[in-house]
Design an enzyme around this catalytic site. Structure first.
Site, mmCIF file in Angstrom:
data_model
loop_
_atom_site.group_PDB
_atom_site.id
_atom_site.type_symbol
_atom_site.label_atom_id
_atom_site.label_comp_id
_atom_site.label_asym_id
_atom_site.label_seq_id
_atom_site.Cartn_x
_atom_site.Cartn_y
_atom_site.Cartn_z
ATOM 1 N N LYS A 22 0.853 -1.201 0.000
ATOM 2 C CA LYS A 22 0.000 0.000 0.000
ATOM 3 C C LYS A 22 0.884 1.246 0.000
ATOM 4 O O LYS A 22 0.673 2.181 -0.770
ATOM 5 C CB LYS A 22 -0.879 0.005 1.244
ATOM 6 C CG LYS A 22 -1.514 1.357 1.557
ATOM 7 C CD LYS A 22 -2.437 1.323 2.759
ATOM 8 C CE LYS A 22 -1.737 1.581 4.032
ATOM 9 N NZ LYS A 22 -1.493 3.000 4.325
ATOM 10 N N ASN A 23 1.908 1.256 0.882
ATOM 11 C CA ASN A 23 2.704 2.466 1.088
ATOM 12 C C ASN A 23 3.724 2.730 -0.014
ATOM 13 O O ASN A 23 4.454 3.706 0.038
ATOM 14 C CB ASN A 23 3.358 2.436 2.472
ATOM 15 C CG ASN A 23 2.306 2.535 3.560
ATOM 16 O OD1 ASN A 23 1.144 2.856 3.274
ATOM 17 N ND2 ASN A 23 2.682 2.241 4.784
ATOM 18 N N ARG A 93 -4.601 11.034 3.882
ATOM 19 C CA ARG A 93 -3.465 11.940 4.002
ATOM 20 C C ARG A 93 -2.456 11.710 2.882
ATOM 21 O O ARG A 93 -1.813 12.634 2.390
ATOM 22 C CB ARG A 93 -2.838 11.696 5.368
ATOM 23 C CG ARG A 93 -1.462 12.263 5.512
ATOM 24 C CD ARG A 93 -0.780 11.719 6.733
ATOM 25 N NE ARG A 93 0.638 11.962 6.647
ATOM 26 C CZ ARG A 93 1.196 13.135 6.892
ATOM 27 N NH1 ARG A 93 0.448 14.136 7.262
ATOM 28 N NH2 ARG A 93 2.495 13.289 6.789
ATOM 29 N N CYS A 117 -4.983 12.653 12.317
ATOM 30 C CA CYS A 117 -5.719 11.378 12.195
ATOM 31 C C CYS A 117 -5.594 10.686 13.544
ATOM 32 O O CYS A 117 -5.077 11.243 14.510
ATOM 33 C CB CYS A 117 -5.168 10.533 11.070
ATOM 34 S SG CYS A 117 -3.572 9.862 11.482
ATOM 35 N N ARG A 122 0.255 14.441 12.191
ATOM 36 C CA ARG A 122 0.554 14.180 10.769
ATOM 37 C C ARG A 122 0.828 15.495 10.022
ATOM 38 O O ARG A 122 0.209 15.787 9.017
ATOM 39 C CB ARG A 122 -0.585 13.396 10.111
ATOM 40 C CG ARG A 122 -1.002 12.142 10.832
ATOM 41 C CD ARG A 122 0.077 11.084 10.939
ATOM 42 N NE ARG A 122 0.500 10.485 9.713
ATOM 43 C CZ ARG A 122 -0.092 9.456 9.119
ATOM 44 N NH1 ARG A 122 -1.173 8.940 9.667
ATOM 45 N NH2 ARG A 122 0.368 8.961 8.007
ATOM 46 N N ILE A 124 2.966 18.413 7.799
ATOM 47 C CA ILE A 124 3.842 18.280 6.614
ATOM 48 C C ILE A 124 4.862 19.412 6.593
ATOM 49 O O ILE A 124 5.314 19.866 5.537
ATOM 50 C CB ILE A 124 3.044 18.210 5.291
ATOM 51 C CG1 ILE A 124 2.185 19.448 5.074
ATOM 52 C CG2 ILE A 124 2.185 16.977 5.209
ATOM 53 C CD1 ILE A 124 1.657 19.496 3.634
ATOM 54 N N ASP A 125 5.258 19.901 7.783
ATOM 55 C CA ASP A 125 6.232 20.997 7.858
ATOM 56 C C ASP A 125 7.570 20.628 7.228
ATOM 57 O O ASP A 125 8.213 21.460 6.569
ATOM 58 C CB ASP A 125 6.434 21.444 9.312
ATOM 59 C CG ASP A 125 6.778 20.276 10.234
ATOM 60 O OD1 ASP A 125 6.266 19.158 9.989
ATOM 61 O OD2 ASP A 125 7.539 20.459 11.177
ATOM 62 N N ASP A 306 4.551 0.505 11.976
ATOM 63 C CA ASP A 306 3.356 -0.163 11.435
ATOM 64 C C ASP A 306 3.249 -1.603 11.907
ATOM 65 O O ASP A 306 2.253 -2.261 11.614
ATOM 66 C CB ASP A 306 3.367 -0.121 9.904
ATOM 67 C CG ASP A 306 3.198 1.295 9.398
ATOM 68 O OD1 ASP A 306 3.443 1.533 8.206
ATOM 69 O OD2 ASP A 306 2.844 2.175 10.202
ATOM 70 N N VAL A 328 7.846 7.118 16.633
ATOM 71 C CA VAL A 328 7.539 7.719 15.330
ATOM 72 C C VAL A 328 6.270 8.575 15.376
ATOM 73 O O VAL A 328 6.246 9.688 14.883
ATOM 74 C CB VAL A 328 7.423 6.626 14.240
ATOM 75 C CG1 VAL A 328 7.033 7.230 12.900
ATOM 76 C CG2 VAL A 328 8.754 5.874 14.125
#
Ligand code: EPZ
Length: 427
Positions: A22-23, A93, A117, A122, A124-125, A306, A328
């Site tokens: 998926k990722n 996302r 989420c 989450r 995005i800086d 994950d 994480v």
């Protein structure tokens, strides 16, 4: 509402083949925006998140044909928009992965700010800071990020504060047409990053060092469309490996590279799980009690976040106590509180979960907090006394294709059922 119903005690054994990652698939789909023409992706998982990314690409003007259950033909010849709208980014996302490709193709992009989420803010800086170094200018307006490149993009050295997967990917894609060379230092090293770099190089890009902490991208001209096979999903594989380790009977998990689960397999062997490594597969079994080990999640090749929930499920049945540290994400222990409803003995202290092994789980009604936690709750149900029903299973459908069918094929007593929603029944 739909639930997954699990009856504990089934003899789970046999073989299962996992899908494409998926990722990786989501980012490879976004990268097709950079190569105008007909791109074909194979081994694409048939999951909800891929369907959402398909909607994003179609919104931008791409034409998508589903050639077989796991094969997409994506024609990006006429892309006439450069905006990823809120209603799609809010759904997923990972839609922000179109930022780099749109900048590479058009020199501009509008992407809705991703909300938080269940597992954290989450932000995005790091994406934005890195892209600014390449000459991208950002305005945030009413929840949308407006990116422009008034003077074009030029290569630069970008050192990431944290080895962010998403930031590494967006920077790698945005810099493909930048003038000169870009170096990403402290880059993410996940196998999915390597898969994306391979796709970009097949398209004619010049990306070197993917899989190492330093990635170098030399600016090139137009890219050409390709055919590419998505790398096997190491996290789907790891989920079935953990299940087999919990249940104990032999299970072969096919369709991925064992080396992509290096530390996970090593930790599982320390827990007393037998791992036979093969070509694109492993065979798992256990006949000794589970031993406790400590886990620290970190960027690859560290222990993957994950796999944290699935591993905590194993540790919750181990013979002693363990400490699980989540480095994480800032909020990824909701699974633990659901597992406590099944009798687990876990104490959360900030980023640490202290897990005392128990002799048994008892079946209960539980709620899936995110896709990995949901899968881990089903896993706990396989060995619980009685029946477990997992709700909010849309989380699971985001990342696991035919999850119930695969478990049934392994002999698990698992079904998907429609049950009255207690929340709506009150009124
Ligand atoms: C990817 O998310 C994966 N998702 C996640 O998988 C995975 O857990 C994560 O990488 C880490 O391996 C996809 O690939 C679609 P990050 P991503 O950028 O890219 C913070 C699953 O279960 N951060 O490495 O979002 C961030 O909030 C999902 O399949 C910033 O603060 O992960 C997080 O705490 C869950 N600023 C940490 O860094 C930024 O600009 C790691 O994020 C970027 C990230």
């Amino acid at each position: 509402m739909e639930v997954i119903r699990v009856e504990g005690g089934a003899p789970v054994e046999g073989a299962v083949t996992v899908e494409g990652a998926k990722n990786s698939a989501l980012k490879l789909m976004a990268a097709t925006l950079m190569a105008p023409g007909v791109n074909t992706l194979t081994n694409v998982p048939n999951i909800a998140d891929v369907h959402v990314m398909g909607k994003v690409l179609k919104y931008l003007g791409a034409k998508i044909d589903v050639l077989g259950e796991h094969e997409l033909r994506i024609d990006t010849t006429t892309i006439d928009k450069w905006e990823a709208p809120y209603h799609l980014v809010a759904q997923m996302r990972a839609s922000t992965a179109v930022l780099g490709p749109l900048l590479a193709r058009f020199g501009k992009a509008v992407v809705a700010m991703p909300g938080g989420c269940n597992i954290g803010a989450r932000k995005i800086d790091m994406h934005i800071l890195g892209l600014e170094a390449l000459g991208v200018h950002f305005d945030i307006d009413h929840g949308d990020i407006h990116a422009t490149t008034p003077g074009g993009m030029r290569g630069a050295l970008v050192t990431l504060d944290f080895a962010s997967v998403g930031a590494t990917e967006n920077l790698m894609m945005a810099s493909v047409h930048a003038k000169g060379t870009t170096v990403i230092d402290n880059a993410a090293r996940e196998p999915e990053i390597v898969d994306l770099a391979n796709l970009l190089n097949e398209m004619g890009a010049k990306v070197r060092g993917a899989g190492s902490p330093v990635i170098e991208i030399e600016g090139v001209g137009e890219l050409r469309p390709v055919t590419h096979r998505v790398v096997g999903d190491r996290i789907e594989a790891g989920t079935f490996v953990a299940m087999a380790g919990l249940c104990g009977r032999p299970v072969t998990v096919r369709g991925f590279e064992p080396v992509h689960l290096g530390l996970v397999l090593k930790k599982y062997e320390l827990m007393g799980i037998r791992v036979e490594r093969g070509q694109h597969q492993v065979t798992i079994s256990r006949d000794a009690p589970l031993a406790s080990v400590d886990i620290q999640t970190l960027p690859f090749p560290g222990f993957p976040t994950d796999m944290q929930a699935q591993t905590m499920c194993l540790l919750a049945r181990a013979s002693n106590s363990s400490v699980v540290t989540e480095n994480v994400f800032e909020n990824r222990f909701m699974f633990a509180s659901e597992l406590q409803r099944m009798g687990a003995d876990i104490r959360i202290e900030g980023h640490h979960a202290i897990v005392h092994g128990v002799k048994a789980f008892s079946g209960a009604k539980v709620k899936s907090p995110d896709l990995r936690g949901g899968a881990a709750l089903v896993m706990a149900g396989l060995v619980a006394d009685g029946v477990t029903t997992v709700s909010d299973i849309h989380h699971i459908d985001r990342g696991y294709e035919r999850f119930v069918e695969k478990l049934q094929a392994l002999g698990a007593w698992v079904t998907r059922e429609e049950v009255p929603d207690p929340e709506t029944d009150d009124d």
